[in-house]
Design a protein around this motif. Structure first.
Motif, short mmCIF file in Angstrom:
data_model
loop_
_atom_site.label_atom_id
_atom_site.label_comp_id
_atom_site.label_asym_id
_atom_site.label_seq_id
_atom_site.Cartn_x
_atom_site.Cartn_y
_atom_site.Cartn_z
N UNK A 69 -21.13 40.13 24.75
CA UNK A 69 -22.00 40.13 25.94
C UNK A 69 -22.16 38.73 26.53
N UNK A 70 -22.00 37.68 25.75
CA UNK A 70 -22.04 36.33 26.32
C UNK A 70 -20.66 35.88 26.79
N UNK A 71 -19.64 36.16 25.98
CA UNK A 71 -18.29 35.72 26.34
C UNK A 71 -17.84 36.36 27.65
N UNK A 72 -18.23 37.62 27.87
CA UNK A 72 -17.75 38.28 29.09
C UNK A 72 -18.37 37.67 30.35
N UNK A 73 -19.51 37.01 30.22
CA UNK A 73 -20.10 36.38 31.41
C UNK A 73 -19.54 34.97 31.62
N UNK A 74 -18.93 34.39 30.60
CA UNK A 74 -18.37 33.04 30.76
C UNK A 74 -17.20 32.84 29.81
N UNK A 75 -16.02 32.76 30.39
CA UNK A 75 -14.81 32.63 29.57
C UNK A 75 -14.78 31.33 28.77
N UNK A 76 -15.46 30.30 29.28
CA UNK A 76 -15.46 29.01 28.57
C UNK A 76 -16.13 29.13 27.19
N UNK A 77 -16.72 30.28 26.88
CA UNK A 77 -17.28 30.52 25.54
C UNK A 77 -16.22 30.35 24.46
N UNK A 78 -14.95 30.53 24.83
CA UNK A 78 -13.85 30.38 23.87
C UNK A 78 -13.84 28.96 23.28
N UNK A 79 -14.50 28.03 23.96
CA UNK A 79 -14.51 26.62 23.49
C UNK A 79 -15.27 26.44 22.18
N UNK A 80 -16.00 27.44 21.72
CA UNK A 80 -16.68 27.28 20.43
C UNK A 80 -15.74 27.61 19.26
N UNK A 81 -14.60 28.21 19.57
CA UNK A 81 -13.70 28.62 18.49
C UNK A 81 -13.22 27.42 17.66
N UNK A 82 -12.70 26.40 18.33
CA UNK A 82 -12.17 25.22 17.63
C UNK A 82 -13.23 24.54 16.76
N UNK A 83 -14.39 24.19 17.34
CA UNK A 83 -15.40 23.50 16.52
C UNK A 83 -15.94 24.34 15.37
N UNK A 84 -16.17 25.63 15.58
CA UNK A 84 -16.70 26.46 14.48
C UNK A 84 -15.71 26.50 13.32
N UNK A 85 -14.46 26.73 13.68
CA UNK A 85 -13.43 26.85 12.66
C UNK A 85 -13.26 25.53 11.91
N UNK A 86 -13.23 24.43 12.66
CA UNK A 86 -12.99 23.13 12.02
C UNK A 86 -14.13 22.74 11.09
N UNK A 87 -15.37 23.00 11.53
CA UNK A 87 -16.49 22.53 10.70
C UNK A 87 -16.91 23.53 9.64
#
Ligand code: UD1
Length: 402
Positions: A69-87
């Motif tokens: 429900x958040x990602x569908x309103x803003x595609x830039x939400x994908x930007x949390x993938x890299x930091x979550x995975x790395x940390x």
């Protein structure tokens, strides 16, 4: 000009890499910023947004999910993938799906993270990514992706060893993200060029930073000034990031001069047609294509606009036609034959930058234009109607009509 939305979003996501409290200033008041704040808040981060600044503390992050429900309103939400995975070694991020301007896949983000050692599955519409520890890799982009470069650069900052990104995006927002990550203790070189090298470090520390000004907002205003034959001084204008745009504006008859107190934009001559195509930075930005089309719709002569970045970014054409513009779309090209005047009508915004182009067209149209669905506008333009009203435009927000 307000702070840059497209710089602020990845920087807020990058805060997920540090312990302690980050503080970012010159944050624009926008729906997309609220969405990013909500996204990292529901993960357990403390996010305080007030008076153009945001404080982000991520020590409480536990929920490594970006829900649909958040990602569908803003595609830039994908930007949390890299930091979550790395940390945190794990992330579940909803697949963004398509949007009005095209399919917009995220394959380059995923392939890059896999090259860095991530295991990625797609489960019930979610990207499920795992990696005990990411490692450096040499990654070459088929075409330069802004978000892909940002996601991988953030992840590589705390991966083991060296990552090289080849054919990386060169946008000023990518450079700004690198500046902030380096302030946090990362070791990134080459930002602003197409080859980035990132030497992973064990951890990053929180920072305070003021975000660069929004070049797309500035370019939009320049086009509005050209269309209305205005004379405006733009303060806090990132002129050096707008070279290709300014070159085109000058070619059509808009004056742009740097003065001691800002950038003066004026247009007393007739606007003439020109051809242009959108390209990755430093080419003409796709995010200003619709606004330039509104300006060219009243230019003398025929302009050909080629959209090379997104396959379906001409949704504004049929709305501009409702205002009397003469535009024909042939594949990725729009042929704009300038008309003497536009006429007001009710129109509907279809996406963020399309909505700005309709506002520019409305400013020069005879009679009244009502633009509906302005929630698109509020995603990326801070108080646009107030800024325009201060310049003499007759524009108001009608409550209750989103
Ligand atoms: C960013 C900007 C957006 C701008 C766009 C292009 C933000 C928050 N948004 O979006 O305003 O219009 O850059 O300048 O900064 N692609 C793939 N696979 C991928 C990723 C992208 O094929 O994995 C394609 C896209 O479909 C598109 C092109 O690459 O055709 C460029 O997209 P990209 O640079 O990734 O755009 P965004 O980062 O989504």
């Amino acid at each position: 000009m307000s702070g840059s939305k497209n710089a602020a979003l990845p920087i807020m996501a990058a805060a997920l890499l540090t312990g302690g409290t980050n503080r970012f200033k010159n944050i624009p008041t926008l729906r997309d910023i609220d969405t990013m704040a909500a996204l990292i808040r529901q993960m357990g981060a403390e996010v305080v947004l007030e008076r153009g600044a945001v404080s982000i503390a991520t020590s409480g992050v536990q929920n490594l999910v970006a829900p649909y429900d958040l990602v569908k309103t803003m595609r830039a939400s994908i930007l949390v993938l890299g930091p979550l995975l790395a940390r945190f070694g794990e992330a579940r991020v909803s697949l963004p799906g398509g949007c009005a301007i095209g399919a917009r896949p995220v394959n380059l983000h995923l392939a890059g993270l896999e090259a860095m050692g991530a295991e990625i599955d797609l489960v019930e519409g979610y990207i499920v990514a795992r990696a005990k520890r990411l490692h450096g890799a040499e990654i070459s982009f088929d075409s330069p992706s802004v978000g892909g470069t940002e996601n991988l650069m953030i992840a590589a900052s705390i991966a083991d060893g060296r990552t090289t990104l080849i054919n990386a995006a060169r946008e000023p927002e990518v450079e700004e993200l690198a500046r902030v990550l380096n302030k946090m203790g990362a070791r990134i070189e080459g930002a602003g060029t197409s080859v980035l090298t990132i030497e992973g470090v064990p951890e990053l520390h929180p920072v305070e930073h003021a975000i660069i000004a929004d070049r797309i907002e500035a370019g939009t205003l320049m086009m509005a000034v050209g269309a209305t034959h205005g004379d405006v001084l733009i303060r806090n204008c990132p002129l050096e990031q707008l070279e290709s745009v300014v070159a085109k504006l000058r070619a059509v008859g808009v004056r742009v001069e740097s003065t001691g107190s800002g950038v003066r934009v004026s247009a007393d001559a007739e606007i003439v047609a020109t051809d242009f195509q959108t390209l990755p930075y430093p080419g003409f930005p796709t995010d200003l294509q619709a606004q330039m089309m509104a300006l060219l719709s009243v230019a003398r002569g025929v302009s050909v606009i080629t959209e090379s970045i997104f396959e379906n970014r001409f949704m504004h054409v049929s709305e501009l036609q409702r205002l009397g513009a003469n535009i024909v779309v042939r594949g990725r090209a729009a042929i704009v034959t300038g008309v003497e005047r536009l006429r007001g009508a009710p129109v509907m915004a279809t996406d963020l930058r399309a909505s700005a182009s309709l506002v520019i067209a409305a400013l020069i149209a005879d009679e009244r234009t009502t633009v509906s669905r302005i929630y698109h506008l509020d995603r990326g333009y801070e108080a646009m109607e107030k800024k325009l009203r201060a310049l003499g435009a007759r524009v108001r927000r009608i409550k209750g009509k989103g």
